[in-house]
Motif scaffolding. Sequence first.
Motif, PDB file in Angstrom:
ATOM      1  N   LYS A  23     -26.680 -68.472 -19.657  1.00  0.00           N
ATOM      2  CA  LYS A  23     -28.024 -68.825 -20.166  1.00  0.00           C
ATOM      3  C   LYS A  23     -28.251 -70.326 -20.121  1.00  0.00           C
ATOM      4  O   LYS A  23     -29.282 -70.798 -19.607  1.00  0.00           O
ATOM      5  CB  LYS A  23     -28.166 -68.327 -21.606  1.00  0.00           C
ATOM      6  N   ASN A  24     -27.306 -71.092 -20.649  1.00  0.00           N
ATOM      7  CA  ASN A  24     -27.489 -72.548 -20.718  1.00  0.00           C
ATOM      8  C   ASN A  24     -27.331 -73.210 -19.362  1.00  0.00           C
ATOM      9  O   ASN A  24     -27.985 -74.217 -19.082  1.00  0.00           O
ATOM     10  CB  ASN A  24     -26.507 -73.148 -21.729  1.00  0.00           C
ATOM     11  N   GLN A  53     -28.327 -71.927 -16.583  1.00  0.00           N
ATOM     12  CA  GLN A  53     -29.639 -71.733 -15.941  1.00  0.00           C
ATOM     13  C   GLN A  53     -30.680 -72.676 -16.537  1.00  0.00           C
ATOM     14  O   GLN A  53     -31.497 -73.244 -15.807  1.00  0.00           O
ATOM     15  CB  GLN A  53     -30.094 -70.282 -16.125  1.00  0.00           C
ATOM     16  N   LYS A  54     -30.631 -72.863 -17.851  1.00  0.00           N
ATOM     17  CA  LYS A  54     -31.623 -73.727 -18.500  1.00  0.00           C
ATOM     18  C   LYS A  54     -31.502 -75.163 -18.039  1.00  0.00           C
ATOM     19  O   LYS A  54     -32.508 -75.826 -17.757  1.00  0.00           O
ATOM     20  CB  LYS A  54     -31.455 -73.660 -20.027  1.00  0.00           C
ATOM     21  N   TYR A 112     -21.377 -75.384 -21.578  1.00  0.00           N
ATOM     22  CA  TYR A 112     -22.573 -74.556 -21.724  1.00  0.00           C
ATOM     23  C   TYR A 112     -22.341 -73.311 -22.576  1.00  0.00           C
ATOM     24  O   TYR A 112     -23.280 -72.772 -23.161  1.00  0.00           O
ATOM     25  CB  TYR A 112     -23.090 -74.154 -20.341  1.00  0.00           C
ATOM     26  N   ASP A 142     -24.909 -74.925 -27.537  1.00  0.00           N
ATOM     27  CA  ASP A 142     -25.644 -74.145 -28.543  1.00  0.00           C
ATOM     28  C   ASP A 142     -25.302 -74.543 -29.976  1.00  0.00           C
ATOM     29  O   ASP A 142     -25.788 -73.928 -30.912  1.00  0.00           O
ATOM     30  CB  ASP A 142     -25.351 -72.655 -28.369  1.00  0.00           C
ATOM     31  N   ASP A 154     -31.954 -80.537 -27.119  1.00  0.00           N
ATOM     32  CA  ASP A 154     -31.633 -80.612 -25.689  1.00  0.00           C
ATOM     33  C   ASP A 154     -31.923 -81.992 -25.110  1.00  0.00           C
ATOM     34  O   ASP A 154     -31.186 -82.490 -24.254  1.00  0.00           O
ATOM     35  CB  ASP A 154     -32.417 -79.559 -24.913  1.00  0.00           C
ATOM     36  N   ARG A 210     -35.732 -81.127 -16.128  1.00  0.00           N
ATOM     37  CA  ARG A 210     -36.000 -79.696 -16.306  1.00  0.00           C
ATOM     38  C   ARG A 210     -36.212 -79.346 -17.775  1.00  0.00           C
ATOM     39  O   ARG A 210     -37.030 -78.468 -18.094  1.00  0.00           O
ATOM     40  CB  ARG A 210     -34.834 -78.879 -15.739  1.00  0.00           C
ATOM     41  N   ILE A 211     -35.488 -80.021 -18.678  1.00  0.00           N
ATOM     42  CA  ILE A 211     -35.641 -79.659 -20.097  1.00  0.00           C
ATOM     43  C   ILE A 211     -36.712 -80.504 -20.803  1.00  0.00           C
ATOM     44  O   ILE A 211     -36.886 -80.409 -22.008  1.00  0.00           O
ATOM     45  CB  ILE A 211     -34.299 -79.731 -20.855  1.00  0.00           C
TER      46      ILE A 211
END
Length: 293
Positions: A50-51, A53-54, A79, A84, A90, A119-120
């Motif tokens: 998940k992370n 990809q983020k 990640y 998390d 972020d 991206r973030i």
Amino acid sequence: MKQLFGRRTRLGMAAMLALLLLSAPMHDALAAPERNKEGNAMQRLQATEKNRQKFLGEQQSATAKTDPDLVAIKERLLYGEIADRGTLNDRQRMLVTLVVLATTRALDDMKAQTAAALRIGLSPVEIKEALYQCAPYIGFPGTESALGPVNEAFAEMGIALPVESQATVTEESRFRDGLTAQKAIFGDSIDKMHASAPAGQKDIMVNYLSAFCFGDFYTRKGLDLPTRELLTFAIVSALGGCEAQVKAHVQGNANMGNSKQNLIDALAQMLPYIGFPRTLNALGCVNAVLQDS
């Protein structure tokens, strides 16, 4: 004899039944940690994907082709666990990552991490300002080297260069404005430091520190003072061998409203990039200065 044998048999069966009843919960209790381990492992793998990809999207490290085990260990730590947890958002994580990469000259990762920062949601200005903040601590050559892959990433994404200037000082105001920023972070102790600086050292301890380090950089727009001070803590921690400066900036962060846990979480974010020795040294500085936090 027959009665006695029957009684013993009944007693034996009862004991066996009791043993079975007692052993079932014990077996469940012993099995529970194993199930928890399996669940935690699955959660770590899911969080990694998940992370990853983020932050990185479909980007793959060149090292993944030659050393997949090492990359898997790195990504599952960074990640799957660190990303998390803690108090950093972020944007803060990515700013810390970028300045640490610049500080340690780990430029092979800089382009991909610049793309991740965009991206973030970080702006080109924020990314540039974070790297400019490195200059007083790692020098201009190191800072300019780090800007190379950043500018390449910007060009590939169609971001026009140069970005808008964030300077606020003039030649006449840079010392005064820098001193104001310096005292906002460290208080009146700066006056005592200026007064006690030997005559032959005043250029370094007074003029260059207040006008250059604080006047030319801390007064710039794009990042606020608490963020700049958090990044400075990350930079001097990543350098290693700068414990006196780390302690000073731990206190500076506290004065700016950054919590002890913020600093600890910044070090956790830095750990995969700088290793345990420098991380633990900086953590010791945090605990020495903020003992009761």
